[in-house]
Design an enzyme around this catalytic site. Structure first.
Site, PDB file in Angstrom:
ATOM      1  N   LYS A   1       0.847  -1.203   0.000  1.00  0.00           N
ATOM      2  CA  LYS A   1       0.000   0.000   0.000  1.00  0.00           C
ATOM      3  C   LYS A   1       0.883   1.254   0.000  1.00  0.00           C
ATOM      4  CE  LYS A   1      -0.347  -0.211   5.034  1.00  0.00           C
ATOM      5  NZ  LYS A   1      -1.182  -0.700   6.156  1.00  0.00           N
TER       6      LYS A   1
ATOM      7  N   ARG B   1     -10.512   0.654  15.370  1.00  0.00           N
ATOM      8  CA  ARG B   1     -10.378   1.506  14.198  1.00  0.00           C
ATOM      9  C   ARG B   1     -11.249   0.963  13.076  1.00  0.00           C
ATOM     10  NH1 ARG B   1      -4.642   1.855  11.112  1.00  0.00           N
ATOM     11  NH2 ARG B   1      -5.254  -0.309  10.747  1.00  0.00           N
TER      12      ARG B   1
ATOM     13  N   TYR C   1      16.647  29.752   7.441  1.00  0.00           N
ATOM     14  CA  TYR C   1      15.463  30.519   7.819  1.00  0.00           C
ATOM     15  C   TYR C   1      15.356  30.684   9.333  1.00  0.00           C
ATOM     16  CZ  TYR C   1      13.392  30.307   3.129  1.00  0.00           C
ATOM     17  OH  TYR C   1      13.130  30.460   1.797  1.00  0.00           O
TER      18      TYR C   1
ATOM     19  N   MET D   1      12.371  24.353   1.647  1.00  0.00           N
ATOM     20  CA  MET D   1      11.535  23.582   0.726  1.00  0.00           C
ATOM     21  C   MET D   1      12.369  22.677  -0.180  1.00  0.00           C
ATOM     22  SD  MET D   1       8.755  24.882  -2.086  1.00  0.00           S
ATOM     23  CE  MET D   1       7.716  25.735  -0.914  1.00  0.00           C
TER      24      MET D   1
HETATM   25  C1  LIG Z   1      -0.364  -1.685   6.848  1.00  0.00           C
HETATM   26  C2  LIG Z   1      -0.946  -2.942   7.354  1.00  0.00           C
HETATM   27  C3  LIG Z   1      -0.142  -4.069   7.575  1.00  0.00           C
HETATM   28  C4  LIG Z   1       1.369  -4.027   7.467  1.00  0.00           C
HETATM   29  O1  LIG Z   1       1.884  -3.472   8.664  1.00  0.00           O
HETATM   30  P1  LIG Z   1       3.470  -3.405   8.968  1.00  0.00           P
HETATM   31  O2  LIG Z   1       3.536  -2.911  10.354  1.00  0.00           O
HETATM   32  O3  LIG Z   1       4.031  -2.436   7.982  1.00  0.00           O
HETATM   33  O4  LIG Z   1       3.991  -4.764   8.781  1.00  0.00           O
HETATM   34  C5  LIG Z   1      -0.756  -5.241   7.943  1.00  0.00           C
HETATM   35  N1  LIG Z   1      -2.102  -5.303   8.119  1.00  0.00           N
HETATM   36  C6  LIG Z   1      -2.907  -4.222   7.944  1.00  0.00           C
HETATM   37  C7  LIG Z   1      -4.372  -4.360   8.151  1.00  0.00           C
HETATM   38  C8  LIG Z   1      -2.350  -3.012   7.571  1.00  0.00           C
HETATM   39  O5  LIG Z   1      -3.145  -1.954   7.417  1.00  0.00           O
END
Ligand SMILES: *Cc1c(COP(=O)(O)O)cnc(C)c1O
Length: 360
Positions: A35, A136, A259, A307
């Site tokens: 992802k 969540r 800055y 930046m």
């Molecule tokens: C992002 C995610 C993972 C992977 O988590 P890591 O800590 O990067 O291994 C696994 N399961 C779900 C549901 C996630 O959202």
């Protein structure tokens, strides 16, 4: 021509890390989590490298957050199962997911109604997500049996599995972990496959590995375990982020740099300016003193992150001159160390490298 600021992605390190993960969880199948554009590394490049026919190990599927991410993998020719971790956001997404042969997370009861809209010849694999305490996403444990029964009776459901997610798996001593493992084991125990572990849990809670693990950060070579380095876990950095020195100067004692004049020279200082800034994803809140690797040495960041540029103190590194390339994190400087200094986690640094930085 790019200005020389690049993120090098090492496919061999990626394959090595999957190998390490599989050694750690030899009895589980693997959803490789790609992802957020493969945690900033390029999802297509990573998925392609991991499913290469000559790779020593291959994942059994890929996991993404959104339909768009899944679609781009399918368009790139990825044929393995692809899991949409957030589930479908609309009935339209369910239909597209079925056409793309994705696996859908079901975490809300109304997502079941959407499955009904599929044509009688259409089927889709689903995983029920249970909320075992993170609060969540997921079905409340008391409702899991009802949801599982509903899904089992739907002709559109090709296969059914069950999953949950840890809130604190990086902290081996946190009592929440055993609570979640125990609660998950009571939810529809007859349903398989089962999936619980993310990267940290693979090491910290081997009894949570079950049928499928879901490693993300460990694939990219950052440590998922608090207090343990990636090297100690046999994980290699996949991204090395570098930027060239584009200017150098001496500043006199007492003179400011950058800055808001937040940093002042306490000695006569040689300052090098690097072609990377917060628009490239280097965090603006990185404090003076944040380590940067250059010419085999470590130079401290000085002054505010701009930046497009940062400034470092190279007084004690005379070889560091214009055109030398500094490493912000990667092979010589673990991203976990940089993240700790900045007060964030490797996940954020890696995913925030901006599109302006080419991935090589
Ligand atoms: C992002 C995610 C993972 C992977 O988590 P890591 O800590 O990067 O291994 C696994 N399961 C779900 C549901 C996630 O959202």
């Amino acid at each position: 021509m790019n200005r020389g600021t690049v993120a090098r992605i090492d496919p061999i390190a990626l394959q090595h890390n999957l190998h390490t993960i599989k050694q750690q969880a030899p009895h589980s199948r693997v959803w490789a989590v790609v992802k957020a554009d493969g945690y900033g590394h390029g999802a297509i490049a990573c998925a392609t490298a991991l499913s290469h026919p000559e790779a020593i190990v291959c994942p059994d599927g890929f996991a993404v957050a959104t339909l768009q991410e899944a679609k781009s993998l399918r368009l790139a020719g990825i044929t393995q199962p692809i899991l949409m971790l957030e589930g479908a956001a609309s009935v339209h997404e369910v239909q597209q997911a079925a056409e793309l042969a994705l696996t859908l997370m079901i975490h809300q009861a109304h997502q079941i109604d959407w499955l009904d809209s599929l044509g009688s010849e259409q089927q889709i694999a689903v995983l029920v997500k249970v909320d075992t305490g993170m609060h969540r996403l997921g079905i409340a444990p008391d409702n899991v049996t009802t949801i599982v029964n509903q899904l089992s009776s739907l002709p559109q459901v090709a296969s059914l599995g069950i999953t949950s997610h840890f809130a604190c798996s990086d902290d081996q001593t946190h009592p929440m972990n055993h609570r979640q493992i125990a609660l998950f084991s009571t939810c529809a125990p007859e349903i398989q496959p089962r999936s619980l572990a993310n990267s940290a849990a693979i090491w910290n809670f081997p009894d949570s590995q079950l049928d499928w693990i879901r490693p993300g950060i460990a694939l990219y070579g950052a440590s998922p375990v608090a207090g343990k380095s990636a090297a100690a876990l046999n994980l290699l950095p996949v991204m090395t982020l570098t930027a060239p020195i584009i200017a150098e100067r001496w500043v006199e004692t007492g003179e400011p740099v950058g800055y808001a004049c937040t940093w002042r020279a306490s000695r006569r200082t040689r300052v090098a300016t690097l072609a990377i800034g917060y628009a490239d994803g280097y965090p603006r809140h990185a404090p003076s003193g944040t380590p940067i690797w250059i010419c085999g040495d470590i130079a401290p960041l000085i002054g505010r992150v701009s930046m497009d540029m940062i400034t470092i103190d190279v007084t004690d590194i005379p070889e560091a001159t214009v055109d030398c390339h500094a490493e912000l994190w990667g092979k010589h400087l673990p991203v976990d160390e940089v993240a700790a200094t900045i007060g964030t986690i490797s996940y954020e640094l890696l995913t925030r490298v901006s599109p302006r930085v080419p991935r090589l």
